[in-house]
Design a protein around this motif. Structure first.
Motif, PDB file in Angstrom:
ATOM      1  N   ALA A  99     -30.301  80.426  69.322  1.00 58.78           N
ATOM      2  CA  ALA A  99     -31.540  80.030  69.822  1.00 58.78           C
ATOM      3  C   ALA A  99     -31.812  78.584  69.587  1.00 58.78           C
ATOM      4  CB  ALA A  99     -32.726  80.894  69.553  1.00 58.78           C
ATOM      5  N   LEU A 100     -31.294  78.211  68.432  1.00 58.76           N
ATOM      6  CA  LEU A 100     -31.754  77.152  67.741  1.00 58.76           C
ATOM      7  C   LEU A 100     -30.793  76.039  67.581  1.00 58.76           C
ATOM      8  CD1 LEU A 100     -34.438  78.468  65.221  1.00 58.76           C
ATOM      9  CD2 LEU A 100     -34.881  77.430  67.431  1.00 58.76           C
ATOM     10  N   LEU A 101     -29.413  76.423  67.492  1.00 60.61           N
ATOM     11  CA  LEU A 101     -28.322  75.333  67.287  1.00 60.61           C
ATOM     12  C   LEU A 101     -27.244  75.339  67.979  1.00 60.61           C
ATOM     13  CD1 LEU A 101     -28.071  76.924  63.337  1.00 60.61           C
ATOM     14  CD2 LEU A 101     -29.221  74.705  64.188  1.00 60.61           C
ATOM     15  N   ARG A 102     -26.837  76.406  68.715  1.00 62.07           N
ATOM     16  CA  ARG A 102     -25.837  76.362  69.658  1.00 62.07           C
ATOM     17  C   ARG A 102     -25.888  75.048  70.924  1.00 62.07           C
ATOM     18  NH1 ARG A 102     -21.211  78.980  70.051  1.00 62.07           N
ATOM     19  NH2 ARG A 102     -22.082  80.836  68.369  1.00 62.07           N
ATOM     20  N   ASN A 103     -25.050  74.302  71.092  1.00 67.24           N
ATOM     21  CA  ASN A 103     -24.987  73.165  72.133  1.00 67.24           C
ATOM     22  C   ASN A 103     -25.916  72.328  71.806  1.00 67.24           C
ATOM     23  OD1 ASN A 103     -22.670  74.464  73.509  1.00 67.24           O
ATOM     24  ND2 ASN A 103     -23.978  76.047  74.469  1.00 67.24           N
ATOM     25  N   LYS A 104     -26.342  72.030  70.553  1.00 64.24           N
ATOM     26  CA  LYS A 104     -27.349  71.004  70.333  1.00 64.24           C
ATOM     27  C   LYS A 104     -26.679  69.987  69.569  1.00 64.24           C
ATOM     28  CE  LYS A 104     -30.918  73.814  71.239  1.00 64.24           C
ATOM     29  NZ  LYS A 104     -31.831  73.566  72.393  1.00 64.24           N
ATOM     30  N   ARG A 105     -27.314  68.921  69.480  1.00 66.42           N
ATOM     31  CA  ARG A 105     -27.039  67.663  68.821  1.00 66.42           C
ATOM     32  C   ARG A 105     -27.393  67.557  67.388  1.00 66.42           C
ATOM     33  NH1 ARG A 105     -30.279  63.575  72.723  1.00 66.42           N
ATOM     34  NH2 ARG A 105     -31.603  65.117  72.339  1.00 66.42           N
ATOM     35  N   ILE A 106     -26.489  67.710  66.520  1.00 63.97           N
ATOM     36  CA  ILE A 106     -26.814  68.049  65.234  1.00 63.97           C
ATOM     37  C   ILE A 106     -26.297  66.848  64.298  1.00 63.97           C
ATOM     38  CG2 ILE A 106     -26.453  69.554  63.219  1.00 63.97           C
ATOM     39  CD1 ILE A 106     -25.983  71.920  65.012  1.00 63.97           C
ATOM     40  N   LEU A 107     -27.306  66.179  63.419  1.00 66.00           N
ATOM     41  CA  LEU A 107     -27.164  65.002  62.463  1.00 66.00           C
ATOM     42  C   LEU A 107     -27.072  66.022  61.146  1.00 66.00           C
ATOM     43  CD1 LEU A 107     -26.499  62.088  62.018  1.00 66.00           C
ATOM     44  CD2 LEU A 107     -28.973  61.774  62.050  1.00 66.00           C
TER      45      LEU A 107
ATOM     46  N   LEU B 106     -20.719  74.982  66.025  1.00 67.54           N
ATOM     47  CA  LEU B 106     -21.908  75.299  66.852  1.00 67.54           C
ATOM     48  C   LEU B 106     -22.339  74.223  67.713  1.00 67.54           C
ATOM     49  CD1 LEU B 106     -24.298  77.307  64.383  1.00 67.54           C
ATOM     50  CD2 LEU B 106     -22.795  78.281  66.172  1.00 67.54           C
ATOM     51  N   ALA B 107     -22.379  73.056  67.510  1.00 69.77           N
ATOM     52  CA  ALA B 107     -22.990  71.804  67.926  1.00 69.77           C
ATOM     53  C   ALA B 107     -22.336  71.400  69.298  1.00 69.77           C
ATOM     54  CB  ALA B 107     -23.172  70.639  67.000  1.00 69.77           C
TER      55      ALA B 107
END
Length: 241
Positions: A77-85, A100-101
């Motif tokens: 819900a919150l991490l997969r395919n997100k832009r993570i710094l 995950l990102a």
């Protein structure tokens, strides 16, 4: 000349205490690592030593295994395919978050082994350019008001900052004193020479003041004893509205 009996007794007590500490350094109780799957004795870490703290296979610490529990319940819900710094990226968590990102970057003020050289107090990134920011045990080193404002700026609407830091929950207010500057005094007052505060029960309010909606994550039993997690470990989840 014999030493006074009190000194002789104290020396014996110190030796016995040191022996007990030494015996515990390589593990006290069997644990399970929820990151790499290792089962067995964990090693001590830190000064003073925290027993059963480090997984000998993946080298994770209590806070890493704690955050991994949150990730396992929220990754889709919150991490997969997100832009993570990820600031001051821990190798074991870097591996998890980067897998995950959609886009992942590690960041460090000195750039040591990181993808980007960034100052958390003045993040050289465009507004709303990241979906998730991870900063574990970083805010206690910096001006957190500047850092939190910058994280809020570079997060997209609905974005999430995942934060952790040493906390003394019985302190009603976060303890900081800009007059304490020597390494020895900071170690005495804040628990480490390069820390500038000890967070208290108002930690969530300090984060919310930057414009975030704040919730917390912590676990109880059976996870605490099973995975060797410190009982006052807490992650702060700050969402940009």
């Amino acid at each position: 000349m014999l030493r006074p009996w009190a000194q002789i007794k104290a020396a014996g007590q110190n030796v016995n205490y040191a022996r007990k500490v030494w015996q515990r350094l390589n593990g006290v109780y069997p644990r399970e690592c929820n990151i790499c799957g290792y089962a067995g004795m964990f090693r001590a870490a830190g000064l003073p030593p925290r027993f059963d703290a480090r997984c000998p296979r993946c080298l994770s610490l209590e806070r890493h295994r704690h955050q991994a529990l949150w990730i396992s319940s929220n990754e889709h819900a919150l991490l997969r395919n997100k832009r993570i710094l990820h600031f001051a990226a821990e190798p074991i968590l870097r591996k998890i978050y980067s897998a995950l990102a959609a886009r992942y970057a590690s960041a460090d003020i000195r750039g040591d082994g990181a993808d980007m050289t960034l100052n958390l107090e003045q993040i050289d990134q465009p507004n709303a350019s990241w979906d998730v920011i991870v900063a574990n045990h970083v805010l206690e080193h910096v001006d957190d008001r500047k850092a939190l404002a910058e994280m809020h700026r570079v997060l997209a609407p609905g974005g999430l900052a995942i934060l952790s830091f040493p906390i003394a929950p019985l302190y009603e207010k976060t303890y900081e004193n800009p007059a304490i500057i020597s390494k020895a005094d900071r170690d005495l007052h804040f628990g480490q020479w390069d820390h500038v505060r000890y967070y208290g029960a108002d930690a969530a309010d300090r984060i919310a003041a930057a414009g975030f909606e704040v919730s917390t994550f912590s676990v109880g039993e059976p996870y605490v004893h099973r995975h060797g997690i410190t009982r006052n470990t807490r992650d702060f989840l700050a969402r940009k509205l």
